[in-house]
Design an enzyme around this catalytic site. Structure first.
Site, short mmCIF file in Angstrom:
data_model
loop_
_atom_site.label_atom_id
_atom_site.label_comp_id
_atom_site.label_asym_id
_atom_site.label_seq_id
_atom_site.Cartn_x
_atom_site.Cartn_y
_atom_site.Cartn_z
CG ASP A 146 25.05 -12.13 18.21
OD1 ASP A 146 25.78 -11.19 18.60
OD2 ASP A 146 24.43 -12.10 17.12
CG PHE A 169 21.08 -13.26 23.15
CD1 PHE A 169 20.26 -12.47 23.96
CD2 PHE A 169 22.16 -13.91 23.74
CE1 PHE A 169 20.53 -12.31 25.33
CE2 PHE A 169 22.43 -13.76 25.11
CZ PHE A 169 21.63 -12.96 25.89
CG ASP A 185 15.36 -13.66 20.49
OD1 ASP A 185 16.46 -13.36 20.00
OD2 ASP A 185 14.53 -12.79 20.86
CB SER A 186 13.10 -12.50 25.26
OG SER A 186 13.80 -11.44 24.65
NE ARG A 218 23.92 -14.67 11.18
CZ ARG A 218 23.73 -13.47 10.67
NH1 ARG A 218 24.05 -13.22 9.40
NH2 ARG A 218 23.21 -12.51 11.38
CB CYS A 243 27.28 -5.88 19.01
SG CYS A 243 25.78 -5.75 19.99
N1 SAH Z 1 22.24 -13.59 16.70
C1 SAH Z 1 21.29 -12.80 15.96
C2 SAH Z 1 21.22 -11.37 16.40
C3 SAH Z 1 20.94 -11.16 17.88
S1 SAH Z 1 20.16 -9.64 18.23
C4 SAH Z 1 21.57 -12.93 14.46
O1 SAH Z 1 22.59 -13.52 14.08
O2 SAH Z 1 20.77 -12.45 13.66
C5 SAH Z 1 19.77 -9.81 19.90
C6 SAH Z 1 18.51 -10.62 20.21
O3 SAH Z 1 18.47 -10.81 21.61
C7 SAH Z 1 17.18 -10.01 19.83
O4 SAH Z 1 16.49 -10.86 18.97
C8 SAH Z 1 16.41 -9.84 21.16
O5 SAH Z 1 15.03 -10.17 21.04
C9 SAH Z 1 17.11 -10.85 22.00
N2 SAH Z 1 17.12 -10.62 23.46
C10 SAH Z 1 17.44 -9.48 24.12
N3 SAH Z 1 17.47 -9.70 25.44
C11 SAH Z 1 17.15 -11.01 25.64
C12 SAH Z 1 17.03 -11.84 26.79
N4 SAH Z 1 17.28 -11.38 28.01
N5 SAH Z 1 16.71 -13.14 26.61
C13 SAH Z 1 16.47 -13.63 25.38
N6 SAH Z 1 16.61 -12.89 24.24
C14 SAH Z 1 16.93 -11.60 24.39
#
Ligand code: SAH
Length: 395
Positions: A299, A227, A249-250, A211, A339
């Site tokens: 991510d 995400f 994000d979803s 970040r 990850c």
């Molecule tokens: N980048 C973030 C962590 C990501 S965790 C950070 O730095 O804190 C993964 C995220 O992906 C979660 O919030 C989850 O809600 C989201 N997610 C999972 N599948 C998804 C999809 N198909 N479309 C959108 N978001 C999604």
């Protein structure tokens, strides 16, 4: 008397190399009837002492090693391990300006199944193995004996608990009840962490350094944070002077925490958009609409949970990377991550290379990224490295 686990002929090799996992197939005999989580002595077929570990009768990993030496596993042992872990989280490894830190990273800190994150004045723990559960009280005592904190809270609600034959456990372990949302500082940026409702213990601390890298590359750029969860990358980009950031994000609750986090950092409303939608569909929609970005973060959650999901996961990684590359402006930056521990670094790089071929874009890798140093990897346990990423530029 301490119960004993005797290995089959030749199966001591990985233990001698200090790998902490003993699978059921390696065991010849169990002497006595250890209870779940009890400490057992591990011996080779020839009777050589190999160390002490925790007995986990319901798991494929029947023993996880606490120690490879002749030492007692007791409160003092846990105090010592915790003290060792704290030392390597001091400056310069972790800056004074950071108040969200992983203090115990399971096997990598010699404590399989024990995860402890510090958010300001509170510690949030996960106990995910039979041995960690068995010693929970001692570990909690060792924690507040060594670390000044107001309270210790448990978030043992992981799916792996089932495999261990353990139930979920969430709630206070010691001290004061933490507030609903704890405020932390990460390299100068502020975040609210919801330790009860958030993912894992509430925040993805492993991405801290990545970040900060995004923060240093964002000035005047149009950014897409895919995400986004609670806005870790999005806030970093905004604080770094991004022209505009779309956080995608979803999960509605994650985005509303992201919104609070952006406000905590005093960012004007016209510089960001929060979008609750699916990343796979939205990337396609942006491509169809000719939307373009100067910096994209991918991510995603773990697409590969087990070895037999590698092909399926690879297709998902390739899909999002290909479309992200197609909607990047020339000179645009892609920060792409996996990850999934089962996804090897080189395979991930190949997937990104295939995505570039299909996207008809030339991409150059500028940096290879990994997890922050409070998520160390002990050399005898390479499985401790799970986060990998690439910073690439579109030519
Ligand atoms: N980048 C973030 C962590 C990501 S965790 C950070 O730095 O804190 C993964 C995220 O992906 C979660 O919030 C989850 O809600 C989201 N997610 C999972 N599948 C998804 C999809 N198909 N479309 C959108 N978001 C999604």
């Amino acid at each position: 008397m301490i119960k004993q686990v005797i290995l089959k002929q030749g199966r001591e090799k990985s233990v001698i190399r200090r790998h902490p996992w003993i699978f059921t197939g390696a065991i010849q005999k169990v002497v006595g009837s250890p209870e779940q989580g009890e400490t057992v002595e591990l011996l080779s077929a020839g009777g050589q002492f190999l160390g002490r570990g925790a007995w986990s009768p319901q798991s494929q990993m029947a023993v996880r090693m606490w120690s490879f030496m002749e030492e007692q596993i007791d409160l003092d042992f846990f105090k010592r391990k915790i003290r060792e872990a704290i030392v390597l989280r001091n400056p310069p490894v972790i800056s004074d300006e950071t108040t969200g830190v992983r203090l115990i990273h399971s096997e990598s800190d010699g404590l399989p199944g024990v995860t402890v994150d510090r958010y300001g004045e509170y510690l949030i723990c996960q106990f995910s193995t039979a041995g960690a559960g068995y010693w929970k009280k001692s570990i909690v005592d060792a924690l507040h004996n060594n670390i000044s904190c107001k309270g210790i809270f448990e978030r043992s609600d992981l799916s792996v608990l089932k495999k261990e034959g353990m139930g979920e456990s969430i709630g206070m372990l010691w001290g004061e009840d933490p507030p609903e949302v704890i405020e932390i500082v990460e390299d100068g940026r502020k975040f609210g962490v919801n330790i009860r409702a958030g993912h894992k213990t509430g925040f993805y601390l492993d991405q801290r350094e990545n970040r900060s890298l995004v923060n240093s590359c964002s000035k005047d750029r149009e950014v897409l944070d895919c995400f986004s969860y609670t806005g870790g990358f999005g806030v970093a980009a905004l604080a770094g002077g991004a022209r505009h950031v779309t956080l995608l994000d979803s999960s509605g609750p994650s985005l509303s925490q992201a919104h609070s986090n952006i406000q905590l950092n005093n960012i004007p409303e016209d510089r960001y958009t929060l979008l609750e939608a699916d990343v796979f569909q939205t990337l396609r929609k942006f491509r169809a609409e000719n939307r373009r970005f100067d910096l994209i973060i991918l991510d995603p959650p773990k697409f590969v949970e087990s070895r037999n999901q590698i092909d399926k996961g690879a297709r998902a990684y390739k899909d999002i990377n290909m479309i992200a590359m197609q909607i990047l402006n020339p000179g645009g930056l892609l920060f792409t991550f996996s990850c999934s521990g089962h996804m090897e670094d080189l395979l991930f790089q190949k997937i990104v290379a295939d995505a570039a071929l299909d996207a008809l874009r030339e991409m150059k890798i500028l940096r290879w990224l990994s997890q922050a140093p409070d998520h160390p990897v002990i050399t005898s346990f390479p499985e401790g490295k799970y986060l990998k990423g690439l910073m690439a530029i579109a030519t």
